[in-house]
Scaffold this motif. Structure first.
Motif, PDB file in Angstrom:
ATOM      1  N   TYR A 155       0.847  -1.187   0.000  1.00  0.00           N
ATOM      2  CA  TYR A 155       0.000   0.000   0.000  1.00  0.00           C
ATOM      3  C   TYR A 155       0.889   1.247   0.000  1.00  0.00           C
ATOM      4  O   TYR A 155       2.028   1.217   0.476  1.00  0.00           O
ATOM      5  N   LYS A 166      -1.743   1.023  10.605  1.00  0.00           N
ATOM      6  CA  LYS A 166      -2.098  -0.112   9.753  1.00  0.00           C
ATOM      7  C   LYS A 166      -3.485   0.109   9.146  1.00  0.00           C
ATOM      8  O   LYS A 166      -3.715  -0.139   7.958  1.00  0.00           O
ATOM      9  N   GLU A 167      -4.412   0.605   9.973  1.00  0.00           N
ATOM     10  CA  GLU A 167      -5.778   0.859   9.507  1.00  0.00           C
ATOM     11  C   GLU A 167      -5.818   1.964   8.460  1.00  0.00           C
ATOM     12  O   GLU A 167      -6.613   1.915   7.515  1.00  0.00           O
ATOM     13  N   ASP A 168      -4.958   3.001   8.622  1.00  0.00           N
ATOM     14  CA  ASP A 168      -4.901   4.087   7.641  1.00  0.00           C
ATOM     15  C   ASP A 168      -4.550   3.531   6.255  1.00  0.00           C
ATOM     16  O   ASP A 168      -5.164   3.898   5.250  1.00  0.00           O
ATOM     17  N   GLU A 170      -4.877   0.406   5.151  1.00  0.00           N
ATOM     18  CA  GLU A 170      -5.894  -0.507   4.638  1.00  0.00           C
ATOM     19  C   GLU A 170      -7.169   0.223   4.227  1.00  0.00           C
ATOM     20  O   GLU A 170      -7.849  -0.195   3.288  1.00  0.00           O
ATOM     21  N   ASP A 171      -7.482   1.336   4.917  1.00  0.00           N
ATOM     22  CA  ASP A 171      -8.716   2.072   4.621  1.00  0.00           C
ATOM     23  C   ASP A 171      -8.518   3.155   3.560  1.00  0.00           C
ATOM     24  O   ASP A 171      -9.387   3.369   2.712  1.00  0.00           O
ATOM     25  N   SER A 172      -7.382   3.852   3.616  1.00  0.00           N
ATOM     26  CA  SER A 172      -7.197   5.025   2.754  1.00  0.00           C
ATOM     27  C   SER A 172      -6.018   4.921   1.796  1.00  0.00           C
ATOM     28  O   SER A 172      -5.873   5.759   0.909  1.00  0.00           O
TER      29      SER A 172
END
Length: 379
Positions: A155, A166-168, A170-172
Motif C-alpha cells: 500500500y 495499519k488501519e490508515d 488498509e482504509d485510505s
C-alpha cells in the motif's frame, strides 16, 4: 531477595515475642520449638519469594514470547515483490531525470514502523533540489511515498505528516502491488494493477486530461522496485529510473560511449541554434507557432509553442532524446504520450539547419517517412 529474607526474619522474631507473652498453661515452648518456628517461618517466606521470582520469570518469558511472536509475524509478512534484502539505499540507472544531466541516482529506503501484519517504509530519491522537483509547488516528486508492505500487498500513502497506522493504509492507502489485476477510477484518477509473470506494474494517471500527472511502479519478484517513472502528459518533466541489476550485464562500454557521443553531438547541434524562431502555415497542418531553443541550468530545452502560447506546446524535449546527428541534421525520437501500461507512443522529428533558421520534418511512423512540417526563421 535479601530484603525479603530480612523481613521474614523480623516477622519470625515478632511472632516469638508475642508467643513468649502467653502463660505456661496456654503454651509451653522450649528453645528448640522456638527455633523450629523461626525456621518454619523462614522457609515459608523463602517459598513465597521463590513463587514471586517464578511469577516474574514467567511474565518475563511471556513478554519475550510476545516480542518473538511479533518478529515472527513480521518475517512471515515479507513480500516477495519487495526488496529481498532490504538495504539503506539502492542505485538506479537514469533514463530521464527532469533536466539534469546524470546517469544514476540513489533511492533511500528507511524502515519507519513495524506492525503485526508487515512493515512501513519511506522511499526517497537522494538528489539535490533542482527545477521540476515540486509539482503544484508543494508535492515533492523525490518522495516516492510511505509504503506498507504485507505478505500479499503493498500500500502507499503519498502525503502524510506522521507514520500512518495499519488501519490508515488498509482504509485510505492506494494498493500499488497485488497478485490480482485491478482498475479503479475515482473521478478520472485511474489506478490500475497488471501482473505479467514475475512483474507487477501499478499505473496511476488522470484519464480526463492529456497533460495530467502520471506515475508508475514496477515491482519484480525477488528484486523490489525495478522501474519507476513519473511526469506530465506528453513526457513533460520526466523522471524514469531502472534498478541496477547486478545479476545481469549492463550496457556494453561501446554502447555507453556511443550514447554519450550522440548526446554531445546533439548539444553542439542545438547550442548553435539557441534563440527564438517563428513559422506560419505549416505544411502538414497549416498551424503557426514559435520554436524556442534555450539553455536551462546547463540543459538544452527545445520547445514548439503553437500560436506562441507557452501552455500549448507541440513538443518539448532535451538533447537526451536525440538518437542521431548526421549530415547537418538531428533526429529526435519524441515520446508524445504515455500509455496505461507505462510504455509510450513515439513521433519522429528531424531538425535541419538552414541559412535563415531551421527546417523541421515530421512523421508519426518512422524517420524514413518524415516530411517537411515547417520552415522556422530566426526572429
Amino acid at each position: 531477595m535479601k530484603n525479603k529474607i530480612i523481613k521474614s526474619l523480623a516477622g519470625a522474631m515478632a511472632t516469638a515475642i508475642v508467643l513468649s507473652g502467653c502463660n505456661s498453661a496456654q503454651l509451653e515452648l522450649d528453645s528448640e520449638d522456638e527455633v523450629a518456628v523461626e525456621e518454619s517461618d523462614f522457609a515459608d517466606s523463602e517459598n513465597e519469594s521463590d513463587e514471586e521470582s517464578a511469577n516474574e520469570s514467567e511474565e518475563s518469558s511471556e513478554e519475550k514470547s510476545d516480542d518473538d511472536s511479533k518478529e515472527d509475524s513480521s518475517t512471515e509478512a515479507s513480500n516477495e515483490y519487495f526488496y529481498a534484502d532490504v538495504q539503506d539505499e539502492y542505485v538506479y540507472a537514469v533514463d530521464e531525470f527532469l533536466y539534469e544531466d546524470i546517469t544514476e541516482v540513489s533511492v533511500k529506503v528507511e524502515l519507519l514502523e513495524s506492525y503485526d501484519g508487515g512493515n512501513v517504509y519511506s522511499l526517497n530519491i537522494d538528489y539535490n533540489d533542482c527545477p521540476g522537483r515540486y509539482y503544484y509547488e508543494t508535492t515533492d516528486r523525490f518522495y516516492l511515498g510511505t509504503i506498507y508492505v504485507t505478505a500479499d500487498r503493498i500500500y502507499m500513502i503519498k502525503d502524510n505528516e506522521s507514520v500512518p497506522s495499519k488501519e490508515d493504509f488498509e482504509d485510505s492507502g492506494i494498493e500499488i502491488c497485488s497478485a490480482l489485476d485491478s482498475e479503479i477510477d475515482k473521478n478520472g484518477e485511474v489506478v490500475s494493477i497488471e501482473n505479467d509473470g514475475d512483474v507487477c506494474t501499478c499505473s496511476m494517471y488522470n484519464s480526463q486530461t492529456e497533460s495530467g500527472f502520471y506515475e508508475s511502479f514496477e515491482w519484480t519478484k525477488g528484486k523490489g522496485l525495478t522501474h519507476y517513472r513519473s511526469g506530465y502528459g506528453a513526457e513533460g518533466d520526466p523522471i524514469e529510473l531502472d534498478l541496477k541489476d547486478t545479476d545481469t550485464e549492463s550496457a556494453s562500454k561501446d554502447e555507453v560511449e556511443s550514447a554519450d557521443q550522440t548526446e554531445a553531438a546533439a548539444k553542439e547541434f542545438f547550442e548553435d541554434l539557441i534563440g527564438t524562431y517563428s513559422y506560419d502555415n505549416g505544411s502538414q497542418d497549416g498551424k503557426e507557432g514559435i520554436v524556442e531553443i534555450k539553455n536551462i541550468d546547463d540543459r538544452l530545452v527545445i520547445a514548439d509553442y503553437l500560436g506562441g502560447n507557452t501552455s500549448n506546446y507541440r513538443y518539448m524535449f532535451n538533447t537526451s532524446e536525440c538518437v542521431k546527428v548526421e549530415d547537418n541534421m538531428a533526429y529526435i525520437e519524441y515520446a508524445h504520450s504515455a500509455r496505461e501500461d507505462g510504455t509510450a507512443d513515439y513521433w519522429y522529428y528531424v531538425f535541419e539547419k538552414t541559412e535563415t533558421g531551421i527546417n523541421v520534418y515530421f512523421s508519426k511512423d518512422s524517420f524514413e517517412n518524415v516530411e517537411l512540417l515547417y520552415n522556422a526563421k530566426a526572429d
